[in-house]
Motif scaffolding. Structure first.
Motif, PDB file in Angstrom:
ATOM      1  N   LYS A  10      46.799 -10.315 -40.201  1.00 39.17           N
ATOM      2  CA  LYS A  10      46.513 -10.660 -38.996  1.00 39.17           C
ATOM      3  C   LYS A  10      47.321 -10.302 -38.191  1.00 39.17           C
ATOM      4  CE  LYS A  10      45.559 -15.099 -40.683  1.00 39.17           C
ATOM      5  NZ  LYS A  10      46.046 -16.194 -41.437  1.00 39.17           N
ATOM      6  N   ILE A  11      49.067  -9.242 -38.118  1.00 42.46           N
ATOM      7  CA  ILE A  11      49.210  -8.838 -37.515  1.00 42.46           C
ATOM      8  C   ILE A  11      49.040  -8.301 -37.174  1.00 42.46           C
ATOM      9  CG2 ILE A  11      51.145  -7.206 -36.808  1.00 42.46           C
ATOM     10  CD1 ILE A  11      52.556  -8.780 -39.872  1.00 42.46           C
ATOM     11  N   ARG A  12      48.461  -6.894 -37.006  1.00 45.62           N
ATOM     12  CA  ARG A  12      47.214  -5.532 -36.295  1.00 45.62           C
ATOM     13  C   ARG A  12      46.505  -5.988 -35.680  1.00 45.62           C
ATOM     14  NH1 ARG A  12      43.285  -3.363 -37.752  1.00 45.62           N
ATOM     15  NH2 ARG A  12      42.973  -3.720 -39.256  1.00 45.62           N
ATOM     16  N   SER A  13      45.350  -7.775 -35.767  1.00 42.21           N
ATOM     17  CA  SER A  13      44.640  -8.143 -35.031  1.00 42.21           C
ATOM     18  C   SER A  13      46.170  -8.859 -33.698  1.00 42.21           C
ATOM     19  CB  SER A  13      44.088  -9.125 -36.028  1.00 42.21           C
ATOM     20  OG  SER A  13      43.238  -8.572 -36.452  1.00 42.21           O
ATOM     21  N   LEU A  14      46.191  -9.697 -33.717  1.00 40.97           N
ATOM     22  CA  LEU A  14      47.877  -9.837 -32.630  1.00 40.97           C
ATOM     23  C   LEU A  14      48.056  -9.149 -32.266  1.00 40.97           C
ATOM     24  CD1 LEU A  14      48.811 -12.940 -32.001  1.00 40.97           C
ATOM     25  CD2 LEU A  14      51.034 -12.299 -33.698  1.00 40.97           C
ATOM     26  N   LYS A  15      48.238  -7.898 -32.697  1.00 40.49           N
ATOM     27  CA  LYS A  15      48.956  -6.937 -31.676  1.00 40.49           C
ATOM     28  C   LYS A  15      48.049  -5.641 -31.101  1.00 40.49           C
ATOM     29  CE  LYS A  15      52.381  -5.761 -31.064  1.00 40.49           C
ATOM     30  NZ  LYS A  15      53.320  -6.105 -29.467  1.00 40.49           N
ATOM     31  N   SER A  16      45.827  -5.892 -31.558  1.00 40.29           N
ATOM     32  CA  SER A  16      45.252  -5.218 -31.057  1.00 40.29           C
ATOM     33  C   SER A  16      45.170  -3.910 -31.580  1.00 40.29           C
ATOM     34  CB  SER A  16      45.139  -5.075 -29.476  1.00 40.29           C
ATOM     35  OG  SER A  16      44.710  -6.373 -29.084  1.00 40.29           O
ATOM     36  N   LEU A  17      46.029  -3.458 -33.177  1.00 37.11           N
ATOM     37  CA  LEU A  17      46.384  -2.440 -33.043  1.00 37.11           C
ATOM     38  C   LEU A  17      45.614  -2.166 -34.015  1.00 37.11           C
ATOM     39  CD1 LEU A  17      49.940  -2.464 -33.883  1.00 37.11           C
ATOM     40  CD2 LEU A  17      49.418  -0.952 -32.227  1.00 37.11           C
ATOM     41  N   SER A  18      45.110  -1.107 -34.002  1.00 35.02           N
ATOM     42  CA  SER A  18      44.148  -0.297 -35.011  1.00 35.02           C
ATOM     43  C   SER A  18      44.687   0.422 -36.768  1.00 35.02           C
ATOM     44  CB  SER A  18      42.941   1.095 -34.714  1.00 35.02           C
ATOM     45  OG  SER A  18      44.187   2.232 -35.051  1.00 35.02           O
ATOM     46  N   GLN A  19      43.921   0.493 -37.583  1.00 31.90           N
ATOM     47  CA  GLN A  19      44.116   0.576 -39.126  1.00 31.90           C
ATOM     48  C   GLN A  19      45.208   1.840 -38.443  1.00 31.90           C
ATOM     49  OE1 GLN A  19      41.304   1.002 -42.093  1.00 31.90           O
ATOM     50  NE2 GLN A  19      42.374  -0.979 -42.344  1.00 31.90           N
ATOM     51  N   GLN A  20      44.144   2.694 -37.818  1.00 29.14           N
ATOM     52  CA  GLN A  20      45.243   4.408 -37.793  1.00 29.14           C
ATOM     53  C   GLN A  20      46.548   4.113 -36.176  1.00 29.14           C
ATOM     54  OE1 GLN A  20      44.349   7.264 -38.866  1.00 29.14           O
ATOM     55  NE2 GLN A  20      46.103   8.182 -38.699  1.00 29.14           N
ATOM     56  N   ALA A  21      46.671   3.344 -35.681  1.00 27.70           N
ATOM     57  CA  ALA A  21      47.914   3.121 -34.783  1.00 27.70           C
ATOM     58  C   ALA A  21      48.998   2.721 -35.846  1.00 27.70           C
ATOM     59  CB  ALA A  21      47.280   2.320 -33.926  1.00 27.70           C
ATOM     60  N   PHE A  22      48.660   1.096 -36.155  1.00 33.90           N
ATOM     61  CA  PHE A  22      49.164   0.613 -37.662  1.00 33.90           C
ATOM     62  C   PHE A  22      49.940   1.221 -38.434  1.00 33.90           C
ATOM     63  CE2 PHE A  22      51.433  -2.212 -40.757  1.00 33.90           C
ATOM     64  CZ  PHE A  22      51.410  -3.316 -39.659  1.00 33.90           C
TER      65      PHE A  22
END
Length: 251
Positions: A10-22
């Motif tokens: 959910k945090i990744r979606s909120l920040k629009s981060l890909s798995q790789q970026a996160f």
């Protein structure tokens, strides 16, 4: 049960981060992050502390509570999208099934890493539901000039198998099977799921529940062109009346 995987997704979606970026942000491998999000693995204590501190989220909340978007936006720190701009509208990323990736989707529909690499739409819809976008590829759901046409996009909400039999007849769905993706209206007869097109020359498709990999209930539709409206019909009638009056006057 740990909610860590769901929360960081959910945090990744909120920040629009890909798995790789996160993953790179916390010196992780993408596969490791995927395992966290799918619940196949739990983080080391040092990783948990890093993520909790970075987003100013209590460790206990990150592990033991399924956080909502509203919960997450209340935390301070790097999770905040923008400050002092009033209430922010949250857009979720909806993976999109297209003509080019449809066959791969049928094979890998349950692979989280594959889903993350699909093209996506960013939409202001319920972030606590799971959605999928499907690009219409034929005329099966068209009738005369109305209905859905190729390149229109149907946005579906995932329906759990336990709910299939409770859907109303005529519900618009798209269904994933071993061989195809079918966009139709659903009718249930005994234990048979009948998928019916709007186009009168298209035969029904009958399925048993075991043949259905996924079912998505269509909640929204994005048209590739402006759909016919009552205003357009009235405008055409008005034009016909004018043409009729002109013909009468020419006699």
């Amino acid at each position: 049960m740990s909610y860590f995987g769901k929360n960081i997704r959910k945090i990744r979606s909120l920040k629009s981060l890909s798995q790789q970026a996160f993953a790179e942000l916390f010196e992780l491998k993408r596969g490791t992050l995927g395992a966290y999000e799918e619940g196949r693995s739990e983080p080391k204590l040092e990783t948990l502390i890093k993520i909790a501190n970075y987003f100013s989220i209590p460790i206990d909340d990150l592990l033991t509570t399924e956080l909502t978007v509203n919960n997450l936006l209340k935390f301070k720190g790097n999770l905040t999208v923008e400050q002092d701009l009033g209430e922010q509208e949250f857009f979720i990323k909806v993976p999109c099934i297209t003509t080019l990736n449809q066959n791969d989707y049928i094979k890998y529909y349950n692979k989280y890493s594959y889903i993350q690499d699909l093209p996506f739409l960013s939409l202001p819809i319920n972030p606590d539901k799971k959605f999928r976008a499907y690009t219409v590829q034929n005329l099966e759901m068209s009738k005369n000039e109305l209905g859905m046409f190729p390149k229109d996009i149907a946005i579906g909400e995932l329906i759990p198998p336990s709910v299939y039999s409770k859907l109303n007849n005529g519900t618009l769905v798209f269904v994933i099977t071993d061989k195809s993706i079918i966009l139709r209206r659903l009718f249930i007869t005994n234990d048979t799921y009948v998928l019916r097109a709007e186009h009168k020359n298209v035969d029904d498709v009958e399925l048993q529940s075991k043949e259905i990999k996924e079912m998505w209930r269509v909640r929204y539709v994005f048209y590739h062109r402006l759909p016919e409206t009552n205003f357009n019909i009235e405008e055409k009638l008005f034009q016909l009346e004018k043409d009729f009056d002109r013909l009468k006057n020419e006699r």
